[in-house]
Design an enzyme around this catalytic site. Structure first.
Site, mmCIF file in Angstrom:
data_model
loop_
_atom_site.group_PDB
_atom_site.id
_atom_site.type_symbol
_atom_site.label_atom_id
_atom_site.label_comp_id
_atom_site.label_asym_id
_atom_site.label_seq_id
_atom_site.Cartn_x
_atom_site.Cartn_y
_atom_site.Cartn_z
ATOM 1 C CB VAL A 116 37.588 29.483 23.054
ATOM 2 C CG1 VAL A 116 36.851 28.505 22.133
ATOM 3 C CG2 VAL A 116 38.312 30.541 22.216
ATOM 4 C CD GLU A 117 36.699 24.511 25.583
ATOM 5 O OE1 GLU A 117 35.491 24.239 25.723
ATOM 6 O OE2 GLU A 117 37.452 23.904 24.796
ATOM 7 C CB THR A 118 33.504 28.471 30.220
ATOM 8 O OG1 THR A 118 34.732 28.972 30.786
ATOM 9 C CG2 THR A 118 33.573 26.971 30.104
#
Length: 326
Positions: A116-118
Site C-alpha cells: 500500500v505504501e510504496t
C-alpha cells in the site's frame, strides 16, 4: 561505528541569512539549539536550502483519504498490486518468515503495508524530504480546518536529528509529499523510534536494505501491540433499531462483540462474544457497509489514522494470503 556530529559534512555552510528564509524559522532554530544542542548556523544553512513547494501544499490539501471508500479501494486493491505482492513475498519469503516469527506479526500484513505504501518499494516518493517538511512546517495551508504545522515542525526537528544518527545526506533524501521515507514510508519520528538494523551493518537503511525495511514495518506493528493471528475486521449487518451512534466512537475497541450484537449488529458466528470490538462504516455508491473491527485494526491505524487505509491494508493482505496458498 563512530557517528559524525549532527549535520557535520551533511550541509554546506552558507553565510548566515540576515532575515528568515521561512516564517517562523528563527523560533525553530532557537528551539533546535535550546532543546537539542544543535548548531544554529548549520541549521540555518540547511533551512536556507529548503524550498517552498506549492505542489506539496496542494497535495496535503487533497489526500487520498479524503475520497469515499468506493473510490479509495480501487487505488490499492488491484490485480497488479496483488500479483506483484505475491511475487515480492515469494522472492523474500525466507526473510519475511524470519521477521514474522521474531516480531510476532503475521507476514501478509508486513507485505501488505509495503504494498500500500510504496508498491513494494517501487514508488518511494520523489520530493526532497527537506522541502516537504519545511513547506509543511513553515507554510502549512492557512485555509485548512486543522492546522498541523506543529506536527510537521516536530517531524522536521526529528529529521535533523536523524541526519547524524543514520548519516543521511539531509539535502538529498527523497520521500513523499508529507516527508515519509523508504519502503515503509516512515516519518522521521517513526524512523528514529521504530526502524531496526536487521542486517547488522550498523545502519537502519529503509531504502536499500530489504531486511531493515521489512523488519522495521514489523517492529512498528509489534511495538503498537500487534496480536499474532488475531482478527482484524469482519463484515457486519445492521439490523432494525441498530445504534448508529456507535460509528462516532472511534476505532479503538471498547465494546465487545456481544455488546455490538445487543446494539443491533450481526457478524461472523465464530467470533468470541467477549472479544473487544469497535464499529466502522465505509461509503459505497449506493449504501454504507459496516464492519466490526478489532485490536489489530486499531494497530494498523497507528501507522495511518485512516480507517480506509487500515481496511485497504487488511483487504490486500487477505488477497496476498490467498495468492500464496498452495
Amino acid at each position: 561505528m563512530t557517528r559524525t556530529p549532527l549535520l557535520f559534512l551533511l550541509v554546506s555552510l552558507a553565510p548566515m541569512a540576515v532575515a528568515e528564509t521561512h516564517p517562523g524559522e528563527d523560533a525553530f532554530i532557537e528551539k533546535a539549539v535550546a532543546e537539542h544542542g544543535l548548531d544554529a548556523a548549520s541549521v540555518r544553512a540547511l533551512l536556507g536550502g529548503a524550498e517552498f513547494k506549492q505542489s506539496i501544499a496542494d497535495a496535503i490539501a487533497r489526500p487520498a483519504e479524503g475520497k469515499p471508500w468506493y473510490d479509495y479501494r480501487p487505488i490499492f486493491i488491484t490485480d497488479q498490486r496483488i500479483a506483484e505482492g505475491v511475487a515480492f513475498w515469494r522472492e523474500n519469503e525466507a526473510l519475511i518468515n524470519q521477521v514474522s516469527e521474531q516480531f510476532g506479526v503475521d507476514p501478509q500484513f508486513i507485505v501488505s503495508i509495503i504494498g500500500v505504501e510504496t508498491f513494494y518499494g517501487r514508488i518511494t516518493g520523489n520530493y526532497r524530504v527537506l522541502d516537504s517538511l519545511a513547506t509543511l512546517s513553515f507554510h502549512y495551508p492557512s485555509d485548512r480546518t486543522r492546522d498541523r504545522s506543529e506536527f510537521f515542525s516536530s517531524e522536521l526537528m526529528n529529521y535533523l536529528l536523524l541526519g547524524s544518527e543514520e548519516e543521511l545526506p539531509l539535502e538529498e533524501v527523497t520521500g513523499s509529499y508529507a516527508g515519509a521515507m523508504g519502503m515503509g514510508q516512515f516519518m522521521p519520528s517513526s524512523y528514529r523510534a521504530y526502524a531496526v538494523d536487521f542486517d547488522d551493518d550498523g545502519r537502519r537503511d529503509l531504502w536499500r536494505s530489504r531486511p531493515d525495511a521489512i523488519a522495521s514495518v514489523a517492529n512498528y506493528l509489534a511495538e503498537h501491540g500487534w496480536e499474532a493471528g488475531g482478527p482484524v475486521a469482519r463484515r457486519a449487518k445492521a439490523g432494525e433499531g441498530a445504534d448508529f451512534s456507535l460509528l462516532k466512537a472511534g476505532y479503538k475497541p471498547e465494546l465487545t462483540v456481544l455488546d455490538l450484537h445487543e446494539k443491533g449488529y450481526r457478524s461472523a458466528t465464530d467470533l468470541d462474544p467477549e472479544r473487544e470490538a469497535a464499529l466502522v462504516s465505509l461509503e459505497q455508491q449506493d449504501r454504507d457497509e459496516y464492519w466490526m473491527v478489532f485490536h489489530n485494526f486499531y494497530v494498523i491505524t497507528r501507522y495511518n489514522r485512516s480507517k480506509m487505509y487500515a481496511m485497504a491494508v487488511y483487504q490486500l493482505s487477505e488477497a496476498l494470503r490467498e495468492g500464496m496458498a498452495p
